[in-house]
Design a protein around this motif. Sequence first.
Motif, mmCIF file in Angstrom:
data_model
loop_
_atom_site.group_PDB
_atom_site.id
_atom_site.type_symbol
_atom_site.label_atom_id
_atom_site.label_comp_id
_atom_site.label_asym_id
_atom_site.label_seq_id
_atom_site.Cartn_x
_atom_site.Cartn_y
_atom_site.Cartn_z
ATOM 1 N N MET A 93 0.829 -1.203 0.000
ATOM 2 C CA MET A 93 0.000 0.000 0.000
ATOM 3 C C MET A 93 0.868 1.261 0.000
ATOM 4 S SD MET A 93 -2.711 1.378 2.823
ATOM 5 C CE MET A 93 -1.361 1.797 3.920
ATOM 6 N N LYS A 94 1.923 1.269 0.810
ATOM 7 C CA LYS A 94 2.798 2.440 0.871
ATOM 8 C C LYS A 94 3.505 2.683 -0.454
ATOM 9 C CE LYS A 94 3.585 3.265 5.645
ATOM 10 N NZ LYS A 94 4.416 4.135 6.435
ATOM 11 N N CYS A 95 3.675 1.631 -1.235
ATOM 12 C CA CYS A 95 4.316 1.768 -2.547
ATOM 13 C C CYS A 95 3.288 1.977 -3.662
ATOM 14 C CB CYS A 95 5.168 0.535 -2.836
ATOM 15 S SG CYS A 95 6.667 0.461 -1.824
ATOM 16 N N GLY A 96 2.014 2.034 -3.293
ATOM 17 C CA GLY A 96 0.968 2.256 -4.287
ATOM 18 C C GLY A 96 0.745 1.066 -5.194
ATOM 19 N N VAL A 97 0.953 -0.127 -4.645
ATOM 20 C CA VAL A 97 0.831 -1.352 -5.430
ATOM 21 C C VAL A 97 -0.258 -2.227 -4.817
ATOM 22 C CG1 VAL A 97 2.028 -3.453 -6.153
ATOM 23 C CG2 VAL A 97 3.261 -1.298 -6.060
ATOM 24 N N SER A 98 -1.116 -2.742 -5.649
ATOM 25 C CA SER A 98 -2.129 -3.688 -5.197
ATOM 26 C C SER A 98 -1.608 -5.089 -5.505
ATOM 27 C CB SER A 98 -3.446 -3.441 -5.933
ATOM 28 O OG SER A 98 -4.393 -4.416 -5.561
ATOM 29 N N MET A 99 -1.258 -5.818 -4.448
ATOM 30 C CA MET A 99 -0.692 -7.166 -4.634
ATOM 31 C C MET A 99 -1.533 -8.181 -3.880
ATOM 32 S SD MET A 99 3.446 -6.620 -4.396
ATOM 33 C CE MET A 99 3.693 -8.264 -3.881
ATOM 34 N N ASP A 100 -1.721 -9.329 -4.489
ATOM 35 C CA ASP A 100 -2.408 -10.403 -3.784
ATOM 36 C C ASP A 100 -1.414 -11.457 -3.308
ATOM 37 O OD1 ASP A 100 -1.917 -11.146 -6.365
ATOM 38 O OD2 ASP A 100 -3.925 -11.870 -6.794
ATOM 39 N N ILE A 101 -0.207 -10.976 -3.002
ATOM 40 C CA ILE A 101 0.830 -11.826 -2.405
ATOM 41 C C ILE A 101 1.006 -11.324 -0.979
ATOM 42 C CG2 ILE A 101 3.240 -12.546 -2.479
ATOM 43 C CD1 ILE A 101 3.155 -11.809 -5.503
ATOM 44 N N PRO A 102 0.608 -12.116 0.017
ATOM 45 C CA PRO A 102 0.735 -11.656 1.395
ATOM 46 C C PRO A 102 2.196 -11.514 1.823
ATOM 47 C CG PRO A 102 -0.359 -13.810 1.269
ATOM 48 C CD PRO A 102 0.040 -13.432 -0.102
ATOM 49 N N VAL A 103 2.450 -10.519 2.653
ATOM 50 C CA VAL A 103 3.774 -10.318 3.217
ATOM 51 C C VAL A 103 3.661 -10.661 4.695
ATOM 52 C CG1 VAL A 103 5.654 -8.681 3.588
ATOM 53 C CG2 VAL A 103 4.222 -8.478 1.556
ATOM 54 N N SER A 104 4.075 -11.877 5.044
ATOM 55 C CA SER A 104 3.905 -12.362 6.415
ATOM 56 C C SER A 104 4.870 -13.502 6.686
ATOM 57 C CB SER A 104 2.461 -12.845 6.602
ATOM 58 O OG SER A 104 2.303 -13.554 7.800
ATOM 59 N N ARG A 105 5.228 -13.657 7.952
ATOM 60 C CA ARG A 105 6.103 -14.760 8.358
ATOM 61 C C ARG A 105 5.346 -16.072 8.485
ATOM 62 N NH1 ARG A 105 10.380 -12.245 12.284
ATOM 63 N NH2 ARG A 105 9.608 -10.138 12.339
ATOM 64 N N SER A 106 4.040 -16.001 8.670
ATOM 65 C CA SER A 106 3.288 -17.203 9.011
ATOM 66 C C SER A 106 2.211 -17.581 8.002
ATOM 67 C CB SER A 106 2.639 -17.013 10.388
ATOM 68 O OG SER A 106 1.773 -15.893 10.357
ATOM 69 N N VAL A 107 2.172 -16.918 6.875
ATOM 70 C CA VAL A 107 1.130 -17.175 5.881
ATOM 71 C C VAL A 107 1.264 -18.573 5.279
ATOM 72 C CG1 VAL A 107 2.433 -16.215 3.946
ATOM 73 C CG2 VAL A 107 -0.045 -16.188 3.881
ATOM 74 N N ASN A 108 0.136 -19.192 4.975
ATOM 75 C CA ASN A 108 0.107 -20.444 4.219
ATOM 76 C C ASN A 108 -0.045 -20.046 2.759
ATOM 77 O OD1 ASN A 108 -0.696 -22.727 2.766
ATOM 78 N ND2 ASN A 108 -1.758 -23.610 4.512
ATOM 79 N N CYS A 109 1.033 -20.080 2.007
ATOM 80 C CA CYS A 109 1.025 -19.582 0.631
ATOM 81 C C CYS A 109 0.111 -20.400 -0.283
ATOM 82 C CB CYS A 109 2.451 -19.540 0.084
ATOM 83 S SG CYS A 109 3.478 -18.304 0.930
ATOM 84 N N GLU A 110 -0.074 -21.666 0.018
ATOM 85 C CA GLU A 110 -0.964 -22.496 -0.815
ATOM 86 C C GLU A 110 -2.420 -22.077 -0.645
ATOM 87 O OE1 GLU A 110 -0.134 -24.866 -3.148
ATOM 88 O OE2 GLU A 110 1.874 -24.089 -2.790
ATOM 89 N N MET A 111 -2.783 -21.677 0.558
ATOM 90 C CA MET A 111 -4.173 -21.292 0.824
ATOM 91 C C MET A 111 -4.434 -19.810 0.606
ATOM 92 S SD MET A 111 -5.537 -24.147 1.419
ATOM 93 C CE MET A 111 -7.162 -23.565 1.864
ATOM 94 N N SER A 112 -3.426 -18.978 0.768
ATOM 95 C CA SER A 112 -3.609 -17.543 0.660
ATOM 96 C C SER A 112 -3.581 -17.043 -0.770
ATOM 97 C CB SER A 112 -2.530 -16.810 1.465
ATOM 98 O OG SER A 112 -2.695 -17.082 2.822
ATOM 99 N N VAL A 113 -2.923 -17.771 -1.640
ATOM 100 C CA VAL A 113 -2.854 -17.374 -3.048
ATOM 101 C C VAL A 113 -3.655 -18.398 -3.833
ATOM 102 C CG1 VAL A 113 -1.351 -16.905 -5.002
ATOM 103 C CG2 VAL A 113 -0.570 -16.362 -2.699
ATOM 104 N N LEU A 114 -4.895 -18.023 -4.102
ATOM 105 C CA LEU A 114 -5.811 -18.941 -4.787
ATOM 106 C C LEU A 114 -5.815 -18.692 -6.284
ATOM 107 C CD1 LEU A 114 -8.791 -18.680 -2.289
ATOM 108 C CD2 LEU A 114 -7.094 -20.492 -2.436
ATOM 109 N N PRO A 115 -6.100 -19.719 -7.075
ATOM 110 C CA PRO A 115 -6.204 -19.517 -8.521
ATOM 111 C C PRO A 115 -7.273 -18.484 -8.834
ATOM 112 C CG PRO A 115 -6.190 -21.847 -7.970
ATOM 113 C CD PRO A 115 -6.302 -21.093 -6.673
ATOM 114 N N PHE A 116 -7.095 -17.787 -9.929
ATOM 115 C CA PHE A 116 -8.020 -16.712 -10.318
ATOM 116 C C PHE A 116 -9.454 -17.197 -10.433
ATOM 117 C CE2 PHE A 116 -3.960 -15.254 -12.232
ATOM 118 C CZ PHE A 116 -3.813 -14.126 -11.455
ATOM 119 N N TYR A 117 -9.667 -18.400 -10.925
ATOM 120 C CA TYR A 117 -11.017 -18.877 -11.163
ATOM 121 C C TYR A 117 -11.754 -19.216 -9.878
ATOM 122 C CZ TYR A 117 -8.669 -23.402 -10.798
ATOM 123 O OH TYR A 117 -7.911 -24.466 -10.385
#
Length: 119
Positions: A93-117
């Motif tokens: 947000m501070k960089c003015g970018v909308s990203m759907d990649i979480p920035v976290s130490r504990s995120v489950n990347c398989e569950m947090s980044v879902l396919p577009f469909y």
Amino acid sequence: MNIVKVVAILAVIQLLVQPGQAITCGQVDAALAPCIPYLTGGGEPSGACCGGVKAIQGMAQTTADKRACCTCVKAAANRYANLKDDAAQALPMKCGVSMDIPVSRSVNCEMSVLPFYIL
């Protein structure tokens, strides 16, 4: 002078990323390296940092790429004990970018980044 640095960083990142090739943690680490002072000390991210965030957004176009980036960002975050979680989450947000990649130490990347469909 800062603009020159941002352009140079983006040029290097573009050379590292070839179309159709998987994203590596080395590429993600190189893009986010200028963000370490902000992520550990707070304040405002530098232009070079925001350039790296924007480069990652451009690299991560597919679900697989986004999951790979998420895994790399998570691994990088865990290398810094003094990383400020609130600063990390606010970075896009501070960089003015909308990203759907979480920035976290504990995120489950398989569950947090879902396919577009699925979204």
